[in-house]
Design an enzyme around this catalytic site. Sequence first.
Site, mmCIF file in Angstrom:
data_model
loop_
_atom_site.group_PDB
_atom_site.id
_atom_site.type_symbol
_atom_site.label_atom_id
_atom_site.label_comp_id
_atom_site.label_asym_id
_atom_site.label_seq_id
_atom_site.Cartn_x
_atom_site.Cartn_y
_atom_site.Cartn_z
ATOM 1 N N HIS A 180 0.672 -1.225 -0.148
ATOM 2 C CA HIS A 180 -0.169 0.060 -0.142
ATOM 3 C C HIS A 180 0.771 1.360 0.002
ATOM 4 O O HIS A 180 0.239 2.309 -0.296
ATOM 5 C CB HIS A 180 -1.044 0.249 1.229
ATOM 6 N N ASP A 394 3.592 9.698 -0.568
ATOM 7 C CA ASP A 394 2.459 8.847 -0.230
ATOM 8 C C ASP A 394 2.097 7.998 -1.191
ATOM 9 O O ASP A 394 2.106 8.299 -2.369
ATOM 10 C CB ASP A 394 1.218 9.962 -0.246
HETATM 11 C C1 G6P Z 1 -0.911 3.206 6.255
HETATM 12 C C2 G6P Z 1 -0.350 1.926 5.903
HETATM 13 C C3 G6P Z 1 -1.424 0.876 6.560
HETATM 14 C C4 G6P Z 1 -1.753 1.109 7.952
HETATM 15 C C5 G6P Z 1 -2.274 2.720 8.299
HETATM 16 C C6 G6P Z 1 -2.324 3.106 9.648
HETATM 17 O O1 G6P Z 1 -1.800 3.415 5.594
HETATM 18 O O2 G6P Z 1 -0.386 1.650 4.708
HETATM 19 O O3 G6P Z 1 -0.823 -0.706 6.692
HETATM 20 O O4 G6P Z 1 -2.425 0.505 8.770
HETATM 21 O O5 G6P Z 1 -1.225 3.406 7.594
HETATM 22 O O6 G6P Z 1 -1.087 2.831 10.353
HETATM 23 P P1 G6P Z 1 -0.969 1.886 11.782
HETATM 24 O O7 G6P Z 1 0.364 1.897 12.159
HETATM 25 O O8 G6P Z 1 -1.780 2.575 12.929
HETATM 26 O O9 G6P Z 1 -1.763 0.533 11.337
#
Ligand code: G6P
Length: 491
Positions: A180, A394
């Site tokens: 992602h 991003d």
């Molecule tokens: C980004 C990453 C995700 C992640 C999200 C929130 O979008 O690509 O994999 O889940 O951030 O971050 P966190 O560390 O809270 O899961």
Amino acid sequence: MPHKVQSHPDEARHSGTEYGSADFLVVSNRLPVDRIPTATDDGGWRRSPGGLVTALAPVMAVRDGAWVGWHGAPDETLDPFHHENMDLIPVPLSHDEVELYYEGFSNSTLWPLYHDVIAPPEFHRTWWDAYQRVNRRFAAAAAGAAAKNATVWVQDYQLQLVPRYLRQLRPDLRIGFFNHIPFPPPEIFAQLPWRQAIINGLLGADLIGFQRPNDTANFLRSARRFLGASVKAQQVHVKENDGSVSHIARAEPFPISIDVRQIQELAERPDIIARARQIRADLGNPKTILLGVDRLDYTKGITHRLKAYGELLTDGVITVQDAALIQVASPSRERVETYRLLREEVEGMVGRINGQFDTISNTAIRYLHHNYPVEEMVALYLAADVMLVTALRDGMNLVAKEYVAARSNNTGALVLSEFTGAADQLKQALLVNPHDIDGLKAIITRAIELSPAESSRRMRSMRRQILTHDVERWSQDFLTALQNEAVRDDR
Ligand code: G6P
């Protein structure tokens, strides 16, 4: 049809001979549910916001699917459970693993490394050890739950070794991986002491998806450079130790999107339209409302945005009577030092700007360090004349797409960093290099002054793109390609 999950993630290695019952599995660091803070019993879960689960929940329901992931609390082992037609298989993480695998290797090594080293990545062998251990645990959980010849879709940078581990345990599976976040150029990826193992991990998949063509090319260049892989037409012939070909891994871009229908429906709800009006009124009905919505992350370019905005106020180009900036910064990774420092920096800047320019009745920046439900987000999108997305790097940026999806009357202006994946698709946004503060000031001014005709022309064109490319289409495209890839491989 609901089914019973037959294995537990904490069980020892999968033997390779037993099969689970799920013929479609998603594996991600986090499960797609959050605990309801006030709930007292085990039924207290609700679906997390976000497009991924919206896109995949229907696929799960049709295909007897299950989701493998961490449930968000350290030192807690949970049995598999059922929630809204999904079988959820929680993977436990100890307190130390949260520190070393999640906060450490995932978010203090890989995250900054993959985002153009905006913050310096740290390389620690103890973090790497934990990353391998936890990735093995996720792979074992998936191996135990997957039916014979099932499809498994692994998500994101926290789990890059899972495809390889999983193939070792279960060579019958069809394995997809989607990254992602950006994949860095080999010149930066080179810094990682474990660069070969990461590429080998990803190459365990039949199909490796990235957000942009550039990310795909970066990955393939790294595979060539660091493994000596021969790459043809985005395909790598992955070899066993004895030199025989084990399978073909293909890398391809699949730009992710949002749940367009949900955002559109909310944008038409009378209570949400009324709420948008209320937001404007509460700010004193200024001529222009500008909006930033980000996780409080150094990749998002929040400080650059604030610097530009502060200078526009100093220059007298905008006044607090005419314009207000709403900055939503949702709390994120708060135990990681770089995030703590960023919060102090952002809040210091907001304090200084507001201290200098606020009046009793007007504020320069309404700063909100909260998480909001999607209804409130859509009300904010409707209230905002100018959306500011100024990320320094991003993978995609879904906020930009949500803003466009919400603007059904074709008004509003989107200022969008050229360093987002979304800039590849939203070519009619007001594109900007956020490092160029003068350029950023000029484009914000232009957005404020954009004529209704130009704003409408740009918004129409962006909406055409978004409305025909929602997250459901994204997941279908990926899964169809994965299916075809595996068929090609069988021949
Ligand atoms: C980004 C990453 C995700 C992640 C999200 C929130 O979008 O690509 O994999 O889940 O951030 O971050 P966190 O560390 O809270 O899961």
